[in-house]
Design a protein around this motif. Sequence first.
Motif, PDB file in Angstrom:
ATOM      1  N   MET A 175       0.825  -1.197   0.000  1.00  0.00           N
ATOM      2  CA  MET A 175       0.000   0.000   0.000  1.00  0.00           C
ATOM      3  C   MET A 175       0.867   1.258   0.000  1.00  0.00           C
ATOM      4  O   MET A 175       0.454   2.282  -0.523  1.00  0.00           O
ATOM      5  CB  MET A 175      -0.926  -0.048   1.219  1.00  0.00           C
ATOM      6  N   SER A 176       2.055   1.174   0.604  1.00  0.00           N
ATOM      7  CA  SER A 176       2.909   2.350   0.671  1.00  0.00           C
ATOM      8  C   SER A 176       3.378   2.782  -0.725  1.00  0.00           C
ATOM      9  O   SER A 176       3.573   3.975  -0.964  1.00  0.00           O
ATOM     10  CB  SER A 176       4.110   2.096   1.581  1.00  0.00           C
ATOM     11  N   TRP A 177       3.547   1.833  -1.645  1.00  0.00           N
ATOM     12  CA  TRP A 177       3.922   2.193  -3.017  1.00  0.00           C
ATOM     13  C   TRP A 177       2.788   2.931  -3.709  1.00  0.00           C
ATOM     14  O   TRP A 177       3.012   3.835  -4.509  1.00  0.00           O
ATOM     15  CB  TRP A 177       4.319   0.957  -3.815  1.00  0.00           C
ATOM     16  N   PHE A 178       1.554   2.539  -3.434  1.00  0.00           N
ATOM     17  CA  PHE A 178       0.382   3.205  -4.009  1.00  0.00           C
ATOM     18  C   PHE A 178       0.327   4.648  -3.515  1.00  0.00           C
ATOM     19  O   PHE A 178       0.151   5.580  -4.304  1.00  0.00           O
ATOM     20  CB  PHE A 178      -0.885   2.438  -3.623  1.00  0.00           C
ATOM     21  N   ILE A 179       0.519   4.832  -2.220  1.00  0.00           N
ATOM     22  CA  ILE A 179       0.486   6.178  -1.642  1.00  0.00           C
ATOM     23  C   ILE A 179       1.652   7.012  -2.166  1.00  0.00           C
ATOM     24  O   ILE A 179       1.492   8.192  -2.471  1.00  0.00           O
ATOM     25  CB  ILE A 179       0.483   6.089  -0.102  1.00  0.00           C
ATOM     26  N   TYR A 180       2.818   6.380  -2.307  1.00  0.00           N
ATOM     27  CA  TYR A 180       3.989   7.087  -2.841  1.00  0.00           C
ATOM     28  C   TYR A 180       3.708   7.581  -4.264  1.00  0.00           C
ATOM     29  O   TYR A 180       4.039   8.711  -4.616  1.00  0.00           O
ATOM     30  CB  TYR A 180       5.202   6.164  -2.815  1.00  0.00           C
ATOM     31  N   ALA A 181       3.082   6.742  -5.080  1.00  0.00           N
ATOM     32  CA  ALA A 181       2.743   7.146  -6.453  1.00  0.00           C
ATOM     33  C   ALA A 181       1.713   8.279  -6.441  1.00  0.00           C
ATOM     34  O   ALA A 181       1.780   9.189  -7.271  1.00  0.00           O
ATOM     35  CB  ALA A 181       2.219   5.950  -7.241  1.00  0.00           C
ATOM     36  N   LEU A 182       0.761   8.232  -5.519  1.00  0.00           N
ATOM     37  CA  LEU A 182      -0.231   9.303  -5.424  1.00  0.00           C
ATOM     38  C   LEU A 182       0.404  10.624  -4.996  1.00  0.00           C
ATOM     39  O   LEU A 182       0.003  11.685  -5.468  1.00  0.00           O
ATOM     40  CB  LEU A 182      -1.345   8.927  -4.446  1.00  0.00           C
ATOM     41  N   LYS A 183       1.393  10.555  -4.109  1.00  0.00           N
ATOM     42  CA  LYS A 183       2.073  11.778  -3.677  1.00  0.00           C
ATOM     43  C   LYS A 183       2.861  12.407  -4.821  1.00  0.00           C
ATOM     44  O   LYS A 183       3.072  13.611  -4.831  1.00  0.00           O
ATOM     45  CB  LYS A 183       3.015  11.480  -2.514  1.00  0.00           C
ATOM     46  N   ASN A 184       3.280  11.607  -5.784  1.00  0.00           N
ATOM     47  CA  ASN A 184       4.043  12.095  -6.936  1.00  0.00           C
ATOM     48  C   ASN A 184       3.160  12.219  -8.176  1.00  0.00           C
ATOM     49  O   ASN A 184       3.637  12.035  -9.288  1.00  0.00           O
ATOM     50  CB  ASN A 184       5.211  11.151  -7.230  1.00  0.00           C
ATOM     51  N   TYR A 185       1.901  12.543  -7.994  1.00  0.00           N
ATOM     52  CA  TYR A 185       0.959  12.527  -9.112  1.00  0.00           C
ATOM     53  C   TYR A 185       1.242  13.584 -10.175  1.00  0.00           C
ATOM     54  O   TYR A 185       0.761  13.461 -11.302  1.00  0.00           O
ATOM     55  CB  TYR A 185      -0.486  12.632  -8.623  1.00  0.00           C
ATOM     56  N   LEU A 186       2.014  14.599  -9.867  1.00  0.00           N
ATOM     57  CA  LEU A 186       2.359  15.609 -10.870  1.00  0.00           C
ATOM     58  C   LEU A 186       3.801  15.492 -11.348  1.00  0.00           C
ATOM     59  O   LEU A 186       4.283  16.354 -12.065  1.00  0.00           O
ATOM     60  CB  LEU A 186       2.113  17.017 -10.319  1.00  0.00           C
ATOM     61  N   ASN A 187       4.469  14.430 -10.954  1.00  0.00           N
ATOM     62  CA  ASN A 187       5.863  14.227 -11.330  1.00  0.00           C
ATOM     63  C   ASN A 187       5.917  13.398 -12.614  1.00  0.00           C
ATOM     64  O   ASN A 187       5.718  12.185 -12.592  1.00  0.00           O
ATOM     65  CB  ASN A 187       6.607  13.522 -10.201  1.00  0.00           C
ATOM     66  N   PHE A 188       6.190  14.074 -13.715  1.00  0.00           N
ATOM     67  CA  PHE A 188       6.285  13.398 -15.007  1.00  0.00           C
ATOM     68  C   PHE A 188       7.728  13.330 -15.505  1.00  0.00           C
ATOM     69  O   PHE A 188       7.973  13.024 -16.657  1.00  0.00           O
ATOM     70  CB  PHE A 188       5.445  14.141 -16.059  1.00  0.00           C
ATOM     71  N   SER A 189       8.692  13.638 -14.629  1.00  0.00           N
ATOM     72  CA  SER A 189      10.061  13.749 -15.110  1.00  0.00           C
ATOM     73  C   SER A 189      11.019  12.715 -14.531  1.00  0.00           C
ATOM     74  O   SER A 189      12.084  12.510 -15.081  1.00  0.00           O
ATOM     75  CB  SER A 189      10.597  15.151 -14.822  1.00  0.00           C
ATOM     76  N   ASP A 190      10.700  12.089 -13.431  1.00  0.00           N
ATOM     77  CA  ASP A 190      11.610  11.137 -12.807  1.00  0.00           C
ATOM     78  C   ASP A 190      11.381   9.720 -13.327  1.00  0.00           C
ATOM     79  O   ASP A 190      10.757   9.527 -14.359  1.00  0.00           O
ATOM     80  CB  ASP A 190      11.444  11.169 -11.285  1.00  0.00           C
ATOM     81  N   ARG A 191      11.858   8.764 -12.570  1.00  0.00           N
ATOM     82  CA  ARG A 191      11.759   7.358 -12.938  1.00  0.00           C
ATOM     83  C   ARG A 191      10.993   6.592 -11.866  1.00  0.00           C
ATOM     84  O   ARG A 191      11.027   6.952 -10.698  1.00  0.00           O
ATOM     85  CB  ARG A 191      13.160   6.765 -13.085  1.00  0.00           C
ATOM     86  N   ALA A 192      10.283   5.537 -12.277  1.00  0.00           N
ATOM     87  CA  ALA A 192       9.544   4.690 -11.340  1.00  0.00           C
ATOM     88  C   ALA A 192       9.970   3.243 -11.535  1.00  0.00           C
ATOM     89  O   ALA A 192       9.987   2.738 -12.662  1.00  0.00           O
ATOM     90  CB  ALA A 192       8.035   4.818 -11.558  1.00  0.00           C
ATOM     91  N   ARG A 193      10.304   2.585 -10.452  1.00  0.00           N
ATOM     92  CA  ARG A 193      10.681   1.173 -10.503  1.00  0.00           C
ATOM     93  C   ARG A 193       9.489   0.318 -10.927  1.00  0.00           C
ATOM     94  O   ARG A 193       8.337   0.729 -10.842  1.00  0.00           O
ATOM     95  CB  ARG A 193      11.103   0.687  -9.122  1.00  0.00           C
ATOM     96  N   ARG A 194       9.798  -0.902 -11.335  1.00  0.00           N
ATOM     97  CA  ARG A 194       8.724  -1.852 -11.657  1.00  0.00           C
ATOM     98  C   ARG A 194       7.823  -2.074 -10.460  1.00  0.00           C
ATOM     99  O   ARG A 194       6.597  -2.130 -10.590  1.00  0.00           O
ATOM    100  CB  ARG A 194       9.311  -3.202 -12.084  1.00  0.00           C
ATOM    101  N   LYS A 195       8.437  -2.211  -9.287  1.00  0.00           N
ATOM    102  CA  LYS A 195       7.657  -2.473  -8.079  1.00  0.00           C
ATOM    103  C   LYS A 195       6.667  -1.342  -7.810  1.00  0.00           C
ATOM    104  O   LYS A 195       5.506  -1.594  -7.484  1.00  0.00           O
ATOM    105  CB  LYS A 195       8.589  -2.659  -6.888  1.00  0.00           C
ATOM    106  N   GLU A 196       7.119  -0.098  -7.940  1.00  0.00           N
ATOM    107  CA  GLU A 196       6.216   1.038  -7.730  1.00  0.00           C
ATOM    108  C   GLU A 196       5.059   0.984  -8.715  1.00  0.00           C
ATOM    109  O   GLU A 196       3.890   1.155  -8.341  1.00  0.00           O
ATOM    110  CB  GLU A 196       6.976   2.354  -7.896  1.00  0.00           C
ATOM    111  N   TYR A 197       5.359   0.757  -9.991  1.00  0.00           N
ATOM    112  CA  TYR A 197       4.319   0.751 -11.014  1.00  0.00           C
ATOM    113  C   TYR A 197       3.307  -0.370 -10.792  1.00  0.00           C
ATOM    114  O   TYR A 197       2.102  -0.136 -10.790  1.00  0.00           O
ATOM    115  CB  TYR A 197       4.947   0.618 -12.405  1.00  0.00           C
ATOM    116  N   TRP A 198       3.800  -1.592 -10.596  1.00  0.00           N
ATOM    117  CA  TRP A 198       2.888  -2.725 -10.504  1.00  0.00           C
ATOM    118  C   TRP A 198       2.134  -2.775  -9.178  1.00  0.00           C
ATOM    119  O   TRP A 198       0.996  -3.241  -9.126  1.00  0.00           O
ATOM    120  CB  TRP A 198       3.615  -4.036 -10.796  1.00  0.00           C
ATOM    121  N   MET A 199       2.725  -2.269  -8.104  1.00  0.00           N
ATOM    122  CA  MET A 199       1.974  -2.179  -6.848  1.00  0.00           C
ATOM    123  C   MET A 199       0.888  -1.105  -6.955  1.00  0.00           C
ATOM    124  O   MET A 199      -0.216  -1.276  -6.442  1.00  0.00           O
ATOM    125  CB  MET A 199       2.914  -1.889  -5.676  1.00  0.00           C
TER     126      MET A 199
END
Length: 128
Positions: A1-25
């Motif tokens: 669940m923490s990866w889901f919340i982390y992705a939501l906190k970065n909802y306007l970040n279109f410039s960095d990178r996201a690991r597979r784990k972050e994306y699939w969680m």
Amino acid sequence: MSWFIYALKNYLNFSDRARRKEYWMFFLFYMIFVFVFAFLDTALGKANSMEEALDLEGLFSPIYAIAMLIPSIAVTVRRLHDTNRSGWWILISLVPVIGILVLVFFTVLNSDEGFNRFGRSPKAEPAF
């Protein structure tokens, strides 16, 4: 669940990178919430069946889908960046069937090691 919340906190970040784990969680919890809201729509009588609710014909399902549109695009763009692809590759999903398969293939690929044109590897440092 923490990866889901982390992705939501970065909802306007279109410039960095996201690991597979972050994306699939993120995707896993996104789908869990889709089914929860579809069930609520059906149980409360806002949709006649679960199929209707999943087709966004209820009350909660469409609100959730709209609320999650930008965060899901952002995490997908960051995932593409992690494989050293431009975020514009997300538009390939507009091609029926083949486009979705290509996008899924890109999101399943391993990360670029180290530094690429989109920044440092997220595996090098902990996300939270």
